[in-house]
Design an enzyme around this catalytic site. Sequence first.
Site, PDB file in Angstrom:
ATOM      1  N   HIS A 190      -4.075  -0.333 -10.329  1.00 18.84           N
ATOM      2  CA  HIS A 190      -4.437  -0.741 -11.688  1.00 18.84           C
ATOM      3  C   HIS A 190      -3.231  -0.966 -12.584  1.00 18.84           C
ATOM      4  O   HIS A 190      -3.281  -1.772 -13.504  1.00 18.84           O
ATOM      5  CB  HIS A 190      -5.442   0.240 -12.286  1.00 18.84           C
ATOM      6  CG  HIS A 190      -6.803  -0.005 -11.724  1.00 18.84           C
ATOM      7  ND1 HIS A 190      -7.274   0.679 -10.635  1.00 18.84           N
ATOM      8  CD2 HIS A 190      -7.741  -0.936 -12.028  1.00 18.84           C
ATOM      9  CE1 HIS A 190      -8.464   0.212 -10.315  1.00 18.84           C
ATOM     10  NE2 HIS A 190      -8.776  -0.764 -11.139  1.00 18.84           N
ATOM     11  N   GLU A 425     -18.271  -4.104  -3.694  1.00 17.07           N
ATOM     12  CA  GLU A 425     -16.925  -3.554  -3.448  1.00 17.07           C
ATOM     13  C   GLU A 425     -16.898  -2.627  -2.246  1.00 17.07           C
ATOM     14  O   GLU A 425     -15.853  -2.094  -1.898  1.00 17.07           O
ATOM     15  CB  GLU A 425     -16.469  -2.730  -4.658  1.00 17.07           C
ATOM     16  CG  GLU A 425     -16.441  -3.487  -5.950  1.00 17.07           C
ATOM     17  CD  GLU A 425     -15.991  -2.595  -7.090  1.00 17.07           C
ATOM     18  OE1 GLU A 425     -14.816  -2.665  -7.450  1.00 17.07           O
ATOM     19  OE2 GLU A 425     -16.814  -1.841  -7.617  1.00 17.07           O
TER      20      GLU A 425
HETATM   21  C1  PEP Z   1     -12.060  -4.834  -7.494  1.00 18.00           C
HETATM   22  O1  PEP Z   1     -12.159  -3.746  -6.931  1.00 18.00           O
HETATM   23  O2  PEP Z   1     -11.793  -5.905  -6.896  1.00 18.00           O
HETATM   24  C2  PEP Z   1     -12.259  -4.932  -8.946  1.00 18.00           C
HETATM   25  C3  PEP Z   1     -12.296  -6.092  -9.545  1.00 18.00           C
HETATM   26  O3  PEP Z   1     -12.342  -3.763  -9.645  1.00 18.00           O
HETATM   27  P1  PEP Z   1     -11.052  -2.866  -9.956  1.00 18.00           P
HETATM   28  O4  PEP Z   1      -9.838  -3.640  -9.541  1.00 18.00           O
HETATM   29  O5  PEP Z   1     -11.049  -2.550 -11.407  1.00 18.00           O
HETATM   30  O6  PEP Z   1     -11.288  -1.664  -9.112  1.00 18.00           O
HETATM   31 MG    MG Z   2     -12.990  -2.068  -8.003  1.00 19.33          MG
END
Ligand code: PEP
Ligand code: MG
Length: 559
Positions: A190, A425
Site C-alpha cells: 500500500h 480478490e
Molecule cells: C487489490 O487487492 O487489487 C485492490 C485493488 O485492493 P488493495 O490494493 O487496496 O488491497
Molecule cells: Mg485488495
Amino acid sequence: MTTELSGIGVTPRAGVGGVVWYRGATDLPDPPDPTTVDPEEELATFEAAQATAHEELERERERATDRVGEDEAEIFDAHRAFVDDPEIVGGIEAAIENGLPAPHAIQRAFTDPIARFENLEGSMSERADDLRDVRDRLLRIVTDGDRMDLGDLPDGSILVAERLTPSDTAQLDPDVLSGFATIFGGRTSHAAIFARSLGIPAVVGVGDELAQVGDGRELLVDGENGVVVIDPDEGAKRRIADAETPVIDDHVSTADGEEIEVAANVGTLAELDVAAEQGADGIGLFRTEFLFLDRDAPPDEDEQYEVYTEALATFPDERCVVRTLDIGGDKPIPYLDAPDEANPFLGERGIRRSLGPDSDLFETQLRALLRAAADDSAGTLAVMFPLVASVEELDAALARVETVAEELDEEGESFDVPELGVMIETPGSVFMAESLAERVDFLSIGTNDLTQYVMAASRENERVSDLHDPRYPAVLRAIRRTVSAGHEGDAWVGMCGEMAGDPDLTELLVGLGLDELSMSAITVPDVKANVGDIDTEPARERAERVLDAETREEVAELL
Ligand code: PEP
Ligand code: MG
C-alpha cells in the site's frame, strides 16, 4: 563514480535529489557525549514514558476486553508487568546514571532479556516478541517529539528508508519530494500504491545495498525502470525529463466503438483532484481505510458523509465506487486493537473485520454511504465489499445494508441504496463468482490481492516478487473466469488492481472482456490513449490465445 542499484519501480516517473534518511523509533542515532547528558532529566523522561505506557496499556486492555474477551486481554497485563520489571527498570536507571539518554538506555536494557527469551524453546520464545513490543512502545513514547516530520522535508529531497508504512506515505508531500527508495517492499504494497496515486517517483525492495547511501548524497530514483543511481552523472539526469501523455477528458471507446470506462483509484480527498486533472471517468476504487489512518479515533458518520459527498460532487456525471473499510494486512490501524497475527494477510482483514470486531464501524460507514447516495445532483454512488471469500460473507454484508436502510427509513433520514458490488480478490470468490454476481450489480477484480492469493506470493515480499505477477496463466484464467461469471449474472465487471493501469496490458484486458479499468490517476491518460487503438475482435482472439498459454514466458511472447 555513479553506482546503479536495482529494485522494483512503482511509479512510472523519475526524480533526483539529496538523500534524507527516515529512521524508525528503534533506529537511534549514536548517543551523545555522556558529559552532555543530564541523568535527572533523562530519568524523569523515562518515568513519564512509563506512566504513559501504563495509561495506553490500560486503555487497550479495556477495549480488548470488550471486543475479544477477558482471556485475550490478559496479554496487556503481561506487558504492564514488563514496563515495571525490576531487572529492566534497574538496567535503564543504571544506563542513565552512566550517561546514556533515556532512549538509548531503554534500548540497551531490553537487549539481554530479549536475547534470553529468544533462546528458549516453544512458546516461551514468543515472550521475546512481547518484550520487543514493550521496548518499542517506550521508545516511541520517549522519541515522539524527535520523530522526523515527513510532511516537512526539504524541497527536492529523496526520502530513503528501510520501509515505509501506508501512514508514513500518506504524510508525504508530492510537491516537495523528488522521490523515495526503500530497502524492503513490493510493487503492490500500500505504500507503493499511495506513492503512485500521488505521482511520487519511487523504487522499493532495493535491498541492503541502499543502506550505504548516506544522508545528503545525490540519488536518482527511476520508478519506470526500477533503478536508483547513486551520484548520477549529467547524462543520467537529462534522460529523466518526464514525457507525459496528453490528458483525454472524454470517455473513450475502442476503434470499433465499444466504450471502456477508465476510472481512478483514490484514498484521500487530495487524490480526487489529481484524478479529475488526469481525465478519469470517475472513481473505480475509493480505499476508505486511508480516512482512518494517522489519527487517534475513527471519523464519525457526519465526517464520512462529508467526504463521500465531496467525492460525488467532484465527478457529478460519473460513478464513484467506494469500498467499505479494508483494514488489516499491511494496513493496521493502531486504535482499533487488531491482534498481532502471524499471517496478517491470511487473517482478520477486509469484510471479515467489518462483519466481526469492527461491525460498529461498518454500520457507521454504511449509514454515511446510504445518506450520501441520496444526492441526485451529484455523481452516482456504488459501494463494494473487500476480500470476500464466500457467499455467506456477501449475504451477511448485504443484510447489513438492508438493516441500515430500514433504520434510516425509520429515522426519517433521506437515503438511497446505491449500486452494490463485490471485489474479487480471493480464489474462493473466483470459484463462486456466478453466485456472487447474481446477488450484486458488479464485480471488481482486485488483482493485487488476487495474484497474492492465487500464486501464494506476498505482495509485500521482494523475495517472491517474481511470482507476484498477474501475467501468470493461473491469474489470467481466474480473471477470465470472473468476467464470464459476472456477465452471465448480468453484473458489469471491472478491474481495480494495479494490473489495470499497466498500459502494456490494456489490449489484453479489453480482449478478456472487462467493462471498466480503474487505476492510479497518473496512468489514466496512457490507458485512455491505448483504448482508442484497440479493435475488440482481434483483441478477443489474442486474449483467447494468451489464455491457452501454460507459462508466463509464453504469455509474454504473445503479448
Ligand atoms: C487489490 O487487492 O487489487 C485492490 C485493488 O485492493 P488493495 O490494493 O487496496 O488491497
Ligand atoms: Mg485488495
